[in-house]
Scaffold this motif. Structure first.
Motif, PDB file in Angstrom:
ATOM      1  N   HIS A 309       0.871  -1.210   0.148  1.00 36.29           N
ATOM      2  CA  HIS A 309      -0.081   0.012   0.077  1.00 36.29           C
ATOM      3  C   HIS A 309       0.977   1.166   0.104  1.00 36.29           C
ATOM      4  CE1 HIS A 309      -3.691   2.074   0.565  1.00 36.29           C
ATOM      5  NE2 HIS A 309      -3.429   2.735   1.628  1.00 36.29           N
ATOM      6  N   ALA A 310       2.261   1.196   0.470  1.00 35.24           N
ATOM      7  CA  ALA A 310       3.080   1.907   0.534  1.00 35.24           C
ATOM      8  C   ALA A 310       4.260   1.607  -0.073  1.00 35.24           C
ATOM      9  CB  ALA A 310       3.372   2.929   1.821  1.00 35.24           C
ATOM     10  N   LYS A 311       4.898   2.490  -1.073  1.00 34.00           N
ATOM     11  CA  LYS A 311       6.183   1.976  -1.839  1.00 34.00           C
ATOM     12  C   LYS A 311       7.542   1.789  -0.781  1.00 34.00           C
ATOM     13  CE  LYS A 311       8.086   5.817  -4.518  1.00 34.00           C
ATOM     14  NZ  LYS A 311       7.529   6.967  -4.125  1.00 34.00           N
ATOM     15  N   ASP A 312       7.300   3.124   0.140  1.00 36.15           N
ATOM     16  CA  ASP A 312       8.381   2.853   1.069  1.00 36.15           C
ATOM     17  C   ASP A 312       8.293   3.699   2.480  1.00 36.15           C
ATOM     18  OD1 ASP A 312       8.450   5.606   0.371  1.00 36.15           O
ATOM     19  OD2 ASP A 312       9.932   5.583  -0.944  1.00 36.15           O
ATOM     20  N   LYS A 313       9.099   3.852   3.308  1.00 39.41           N
ATOM     21  CA  LYS A 313       8.824   4.398   4.532  1.00 39.41           C
ATOM     22  C   LYS A 313       8.297   5.822   4.452  1.00 39.41           C
ATOM     23  CE  LYS A 313      12.181   2.084   7.532  1.00 39.41           C
ATOM     24  NZ  LYS A 313      13.084   2.043   8.617  1.00 39.41           N
ATOM     25  N   ARG A 314       8.925   6.491   3.572  1.00 38.01           N
ATOM     26  CA  ARG A 314       8.302   8.002   3.315  1.00 38.01           C
ATOM     27  C   ARG A 314       6.933   8.170   3.036  1.00 38.01           C
ATOM     28  NH1 ARG A 314      10.219  13.350   1.941  1.00 38.01           N
ATOM     29  NH2 ARG A 314       8.909  14.170   0.119  1.00 38.01           N
ATOM     30  N   GLU A 315       6.312   7.114   2.083  1.00 34.49           N
ATOM     31  CA  GLU A 315       5.175   7.222   1.744  1.00 34.49           C
ATOM     32  C   GLU A 315       4.191   6.261   2.899  1.00 34.49           C
ATOM     33  OE1 GLU A 315       2.227   6.212  -2.126  1.00 34.49           O
ATOM     34  OE2 GLU A 315       3.874   4.923  -1.938  1.00 34.49           O
ATOM     35  N   ALA A 316       4.677   5.594   3.601  1.00 32.39           N
ATOM     36  CA  ALA A 316       4.029   4.900   4.573  1.00 32.39           C
ATOM     37  C   ALA A 316       3.777   6.133   5.589  1.00 32.39           C
ATOM     38  CB  ALA A 316       4.810   3.691   5.365  1.00 32.39           C
ATOM     39  N   ALA A 317       4.774   6.746   5.901  1.00 35.15           N
ATOM     40  CA  ALA A 317       4.608   7.820   7.173  1.00 35.15           C
ATOM     41  C   ALA A 317       3.696   8.722   6.584  1.00 35.15           C
ATOM     42  CB  ALA A 317       5.840   8.589   7.280  1.00 35.15           C
ATOM     43  N   LYS A 318       3.588   9.092   5.423  1.00 34.59           N
ATOM     44  CA  LYS A 318       2.592  10.160   4.914  1.00 34.59           C
ATOM     45  C   LYS A 318       1.222   9.775   4.970  1.00 34.59           C
ATOM     46  CE  LYS A 318       1.165  11.450   0.634  1.00 34.59           C
ATOM     47  NZ  LYS A 318       1.180  11.358  -1.064  1.00 34.59           N
ATOM     48  N   ILE A 319       1.095   8.492   4.259  1.00 38.75           N
ATOM     49  CA  ILE A 319      -0.521   7.911   4.441  1.00 38.75           C
ATOM     50  C   ILE A 319      -0.844   7.701   5.946  1.00 38.75           C
ATOM     51  CG2 ILE A 319      -1.680   5.769   3.939  1.00 38.75           C
ATOM     52  CD1 ILE A 319       0.265   5.479   1.720  1.00 38.75           C
ATOM     53  N   ALA A 320      -0.245   7.028   6.832  1.00 36.89           N
ATOM     54  CA  ALA A 320      -0.492   7.062   8.171  1.00 36.89           C
ATOM     55  C   ALA A 320      -0.820   8.330   8.666  1.00 36.89           C
ATOM     56  CB  ALA A 320       0.577   6.231   8.886  1.00 36.89           C
ATOM     57  N   ALA A 321      -0.048   9.230   8.840  1.00 39.01           N
ATOM     58  CA  ALA A 321      -0.286  10.600   9.333  1.00 39.01           C
ATOM     59  C   ALA A 321      -1.487  11.473   8.638  1.00 39.01           C
ATOM     60  CB  ALA A 321       1.072  11.518   9.296  1.00 39.01           C
ATOM     61  N   ILE A 322      -1.509  11.359   7.608  1.00 36.63           N
ATOM     62  CA  ILE A 322      -2.850  12.032   7.167  1.00 36.63           C
ATOM     63  C   ILE A 322      -3.962  11.145   7.433  1.00 36.63           C
ATOM     64  CG2 ILE A 322      -3.870  12.487   4.997  1.00 36.63           C
ATOM     65  CD1 ILE A 322      -1.234  13.016   3.636  1.00 36.63           C
ATOM     66  N   ALA A 323      -3.886   9.874   7.515  1.00 35.77           N
ATOM     67  CA  ALA A 323      -5.175   8.859   7.886  1.00 35.77           C
ATOM     68  C   ALA A 323      -5.262   9.343   9.267  1.00 35.77           C
ATOM     69  CB  ALA A 323      -4.737   7.622   7.467  1.00 35.77           C
ATOM     70  N   GLY A 324      -4.719   9.818  10.181  1.00 37.30           N
ATOM     71  CA  GLY A 324      -4.952   9.888  11.437  1.00 37.30           C
ATOM     72  C   GLY A 324      -4.496   8.861  12.509  1.00 37.30           C
ATOM     73  N   SER A 325      -3.170   8.287  12.180  1.00 33.75           N
ATOM     74  CA  SER A 325      -2.548   7.405  13.127  1.00 33.75           C
ATOM     75  C   SER A 325      -1.419   8.565  13.783  1.00 33.75           C
ATOM     76  CB  SER A 325      -1.516   6.611  12.528  1.00 33.75           C
ATOM     77  OG  SER A 325      -2.304   5.560  11.716  1.00 33.75           O
ATOM     78  N   ASP A 326      -1.589   8.715  15.212  1.00 30.21           N
ATOM     79  CA  ASP A 326      -1.000   9.756  15.722  1.00 30.21           C
ATOM     80  C   ASP A 326       0.197   9.329  16.232  1.00 30.21           C
ATOM     81  OD1 ASP A 326      -3.215  11.487  15.463  1.00 30.21           O
ATOM     82  OD2 ASP A 326      -4.206  10.569  16.967  1.00 30.21           O
ATOM     83  N   MET A 327       0.462   8.236  16.633  1.00 25.90           N
ATOM     84  CA  MET A 327       1.817   7.791  17.150  1.00 25.90           C
ATOM     85  C   MET A 327       2.475   6.496  16.447  1.00 25.90           C
ATOM     86  SD  MET A 327       2.431   7.020  21.145  1.00 25.90           S
ATOM     87  CE  MET A 327       2.567   8.535  21.812  1.00 25.90           C
ATOM     88  N   ASP A 328       3.511   6.415  16.363  1.00 26.82           N
ATOM     89  CA  ASP A 328       4.046   5.296  15.553  1.00 26.82           C
ATOM     90  C   ASP A 328       4.738   4.282  16.631  1.00 26.82           C
ATOM     91  OD1 ASP A 328       5.834   3.598  13.954  1.00 26.82           O
ATOM     92  OD2 ASP A 328       6.970   5.273  13.053  1.00 26.82           O
ATOM     93  N   MET A 329       4.202   3.262  16.794  1.00 22.82           N
ATOM     94  CA  MET A 329       4.827   2.205  17.703  1.00 22.82           C
ATOM     95  C   MET A 329       6.020   1.336  17.126  1.00 22.82           C
ATOM     96  SD  MET A 329       2.913  -0.925  19.584  1.00 22.82           S
ATOM     97  CE  MET A 329       1.927  -0.417  20.737  1.00 22.82           C
ATOM     98  N   GLU A 330       7.140   1.601  17.391  1.00 26.95           N
ATOM     99  CA  GLU A 330       8.410   0.916  17.291  1.00 26.95           C
ATOM    100  C   GLU A 330       8.361   0.749  15.783  1.00 26.95           C
ATOM    101  OE1 GLU A 330      10.576   0.126  19.529  1.00 26.95           O
ATOM    102  OE2 GLU A 330      11.652  -1.012  18.423  1.00 26.95           O
ATOM    103  N   GLY A 331       8.016   1.595  15.061  1.00 31.21           N
ATOM    104  CA  GLY A 331       7.997   1.353  13.326  1.00 31.21           C
ATOM    105  C   GLY A 331       9.191   2.266  12.877  1.00 31.21           C
ATOM    106  N   ASN A 332       9.600   3.160  13.458  1.00 31.95           N
ATOM    107  CA  ASN A 332      11.082   4.109  13.217  1.00 31.95           C
ATOM    108  C   ASN A 332      10.541   4.780  11.867  1.00 31.95           C
ATOM    109  OD1 ASN A 332      13.573   3.664  14.902  1.00 31.95           O
ATOM    110  ND2 ASN A 332      12.434   1.547  14.518  1.00 31.95           N
ATOM    111  N   VAL A 333       9.201   4.956  11.531  1.00 36.77           N
ATOM    112  CA  VAL A 333       8.998   5.431  10.382  1.00 36.77           C
ATOM    113  C   VAL A 333       8.639   7.069  10.485  1.00 36.77           C
ATOM    114  CG1 VAL A 333       7.009   5.602   8.475  1.00 36.77           C
ATOM    115  CG2 VAL A 333       7.870   3.321   9.315  1.00 36.77           C
ATOM    116  N   TYR A 334       7.841   7.670  11.482  1.00 41.59           N
ATOM    117  CA  TYR A 334       7.988   8.668  11.698  1.00 41.59           C
ATOM    118  C   TYR A 334       9.122   9.422  12.034  1.00 41.59           C
ATOM    119  CZ  TYR A 334       2.599   8.577  11.657  1.00 41.59           C
ATOM    120  OH  TYR A 334       1.254   8.343  11.587  1.00 41.59           O
TER     121      TYR A 334
END
Ligand code: BGC
Length: 763
Positions: A309-334
């Protein structure tokens, strides 16, 4: 010192933050009206982008790991990030001293001194363990469940923790899924009430009190519908199931004021829920007005890459933040990507302000800004954890969780003297398995075993024979459990003990870590060589009481057919053996009712009481063209809500105050229940309805009310229920709640296999 400076800043600054009114990236507004909100907004103005991202970053502690370790997640890097103010929360750090040490870094060494919020999986207790959540649900006792969560909160908060990743409110219809043990079973109505009880228990009336902790409704949403019960699998369900079955317990938790939500590993209809704006922005923060924060599940932002659903960490961070995931548990992405995304104008800073505002708000509510070390009192830790009061509370909960599935010829309760009893089964002396899964803070070998519990009753001769092992390796919760499928050593000894006994008590079921995360199974029979053991013992002495220890419904058709008495004792936590012994000897009359249907075999799964009728529900012409399996009865082995007592109850006189109602009327229902047996007993009186015709087809039964009553022998009681319009409607395929006129049925009884019914019409 730094703390005081921050406080002064916060109080002296005025609010300029204007909320999240961007048109470009959809957001939801936090409520902006309390003193705390003002402080939050003042603090936000002091923060750099990196510090904001830091608040959205959660690291695991340095020892326990509950998921795969991320790349580059070394302790040195985490310490460095902590000192830079790039960490807002830690999980799985525990102990007053240990938490104080990491909190000290956050408070004293970072520029702004913002305290950490410390999360932990306090799932069914902290050190003193209650029954697993599915077992607690079998009590249908909301007060007891609330009390159990408050005991867990008292112990965890004394050990530095201020946030639990519970309650898990996922509806579980598929016993193959190992995580059904963590939830409240299959029903959205019971599940909603239990979700609220648990939230109240954890959070109390005052979140800033030292013995309460923030709760977390997880996993948002639909994780329990993983295809074929396979862990972390695809979820593809329709709007009706989403709104009528999956979401109600989450909504109930939000209404009870739960302060956090956790999203999930699964996708929903093609979108990983961690990246679902529909769930997190539109429904949770929009429609439901939730003003706490959402934490991702363990690296679930990262996992959107594997999902495709995301091509890399940058895209994953973008999608999750915009979608309303406020905190990143141990993913090192944000922590790696989000600041740059904001600087590049890809993610609006207002998205960060919204997320960080929510996180800070909860920290303020917990009182962490007033005293970041309030949960780090080592004296309190020693006094509170494992106290006598807590042992008594979990024993009470354990007894209430036991379900008597079968009791032919009143084999139970056992006589207190003069009997020769053989106690058989490796699980009977196991002091770890009864603690179940998710017991990170408790110590192995600390449960009272069934053997120890029964040894306290000294009037009988008790001969314990272990018999074959259940598991070959006793492993920790991180590893696969290796089952014993071949070694029958101990079988002969068990047979001999059974031969020379009056009654045989057999404790069989699942090894402690055989359920829980990552423990899906395709076989629901007694694992390993236990079925062989049961049948061999039965051949020489059929006078068997089977005590089940398990974290999910099992397919025990053979046992149901042959074994006279069956007790569902789940995994009951620290006081397991005492609770089981009191029930077996009749000092406690069981009253538990199943929160999940038991199948006849695994092929019937998913099986649940609130199924749809289909176009061909019955065999009309004695041919094969109706909805059924040709090789097994259509009914379950034990229905939802089933559970016996040492006494018996009769239902009579079902009455409604009218037969026709308008939408705004209350439907008043009454029924008389009589204790027709010889001892006092408790009964959960259950009310179900059926809406006969709907624009969206309705289930054949839906639980809408229940009440627990206690009756002396020979005594009757009239139980009154009120059904209002909230009970009679449903969500349509647009996700809107509608109430449709038409004919209804109301059913009453002591299980979903009800005994009385009446009709009414809604005009
Ligand atoms: C689980 C969550 C849990 C988290 C932290 C994940 O693997 O899915 O339920 O809270 O780990 O331990």
């Amino acid at each position: 010192m730094k703390q005081c400076v921050i406080q002064m800043f916060i109080l002296s600054l005025s609010i300029i933050f204007t909320g999240c009114d961007s048109n470009k990236q959809k957001q939801t507004t936090r409520h902006m009206n309390t003193e705390i909100d003002k402080k939050v907004d003042s603090l936000l103005k002091l923060m750099t982008i990196e510090e904001k991202v830091g608040q959205m970053n959660q690291y695991n502690g340095f020892w326990d790991v509950t998921g795969p370790a991320p790349e580059g997640g070394s302790a040195e890097k985490k310490y460095e990030h902590l000192r830079n103010g790039w960490v807002g929360s830690m999980l799985t750090v525990r102990g007053a001293k240990e938490v104080r040490a990491v909190q000290k870094i956050a408070v004293e060494e970072t520029r702004l001194g913002i305290p950490l919020i410390i999360g932990f999986d306090v799932i069914h207790g902290y050190k003193t363990l209650s029954p697993i959540p599915l077992a607690e649900a079998a009590s249908w006792d909301l007060k007891a469940i609330e009390k159990s969560a408050s005991v867990a909160a008292a112990e965890a908060s004394a050990s530095g923790i201020n946030w639990t990743f519970g309650p898990m409110v996922d509806i579980g219809r598929d016993a193959r899924w190992g995580r059904v043990m963590e939830g409240a079973g299959e029903d959205p109505f019971l599940g909603s009430l239990i979700a609220q009880a648990r939230v109240k228990g954890f959070q109390g009336d005052d979140l800033s009190a030292v013995n309460t902790i923030a709760a977390c409704a997880k996993h948002f949403a639909a994780y329990g519908f993983a295809e074929a019960g396979k862990e972390y699998n695809t979820v593809d369900i329709g709007t009706s199931t989403l709104h009528n079955i999956v979401l109600p317990p989450f909504k109930a938790a939000a209404e009870a004021g739960v302060r956090t939500f956790m999203n999930s590993f699964n996708e929903l209809n093609g979108v990983p829920v961690t990246g679902s704006s529909y769930l997190q922005r539109d429904i949770l923060k929009g429609e439901w007005g939730f003003n706490g924060f959402v934490v991702s599940d363990w690296a679930s932002i990262n996992e959107m890459i594997s999902w495709g659903h995301a091509k890399d960490k940058r895209e994953a961070a973008k999608i999750a933040a915009i979608a309303g995931s406020d905190m990143d548990m141990e993913g090192n992405v944000y922590v790696e990507e989000l600041a740059q995304l904001v600087k590049d104008g890809v993610v609006e800073e207002a998205i960060l302000d919204d997320a960080v505002g929510r996180i800070l708000k909860v920290k303020f509510e917990l009182g962490l800004f007033d005293d970041p070390y309030k949960y780090c009192d080592e004296t309190r830790e020693k006094e509170v954890i494992g106290s006598k009061k807590h042992r008594e509370a979990v024993l009470d909960m354990a007894k209430k969780s036991i379900v008597l599935l079968k009791n032919k010829n009143n084999l139970l309760p056992l006589k207190k003297e003069g009997q020769k009893i053989a106690l058989i089964g490796a699980l009977a002396s196991d002091k770890s398995s009864p603690l179940g899964s998710w017991r990170i803070a408790s110590d192995d070998e600390t449960a009272v075993s069934v053997l120890e519990g029964m040894q306290k009753y000294t009037g009988n001769s008790l001969n314990y024979v272990k018999g074959p092992d259940v598991a070959l390796e006793t492993t920790t919760f991180l590893h696969e459990v290796k089952l014993n499928t071949t070694d029958t050593s101990g079988l002969e000894e068990a047979i001999n003990a059974a031969k020379s006994s009056d009654v045989v008590v057999m404790v069989l079921g699942e090894y402690g870590f055989q359920t829980g995360e990552g423990r899906s199974r395709t076989n629901l029979q007694l694992p390993g060589v236990q079925q062989e053991l049961l049948e061999a013992v039965y051949k020489v002495n059929p006078n068997i009481v089977l005590v089940l220890n398990n974290g999910r419904p099992l397919a025990i058709s053979w046992a149901d057919e042959h074994i006279p008495a069956i007790v569902e004792a789940w995994q009951l936590g620290t006081e397991t053996g005492n609770a089981v012994a009191e029930v077996l000897y009749g000092d406690y009359n069981p009253s538990g009712k199943l929160p999940m249907t038991f199948p006849r075999n695994v092929g019937q799964v998913p099986i649940y009481y609130n199924y749809k009728n289909t176009g061909r529900p019955v065999d009309k012409d004695d041919n094969v063209f109706w909805s059924h399996y040709v090789d097994v009865d259509k009914t379950p082995l034990y229905p939802f809500g089933h559970g016996l007592s040492y006494t018996s109850f009769e239902y009579s006189d079902l009455k409604l105050n009218a037969s026709t109602f308008s939408v705004n009327d209350d439907v008043q229902v009454s029924v008389t229940v009589t204790n027709t047996g010889k001892v006092e007993g408790k009964e959960v009186v259950q009310l179900y309805i059926r809406d006969l015709v709907g624009s969206i087809t309705r289930p054949v039964k839906e639980l809408k009310a229940f009440e627990m009553i206690t009756l002396q022998p020979g005594v009757s009681k009239t139980v009154n229920f009120v059904l209002n319009k909230e009970a009679l409607g449903f969500y349509n395929n647009e996700g809107k709640y509608v109430i449709e006129s038409g004919d209804f049925k109301v059913f009453l009884g002591g299980s979903s296999d009800t005994v009385l019914e009446a009709d009414f019409t809604l005009e």
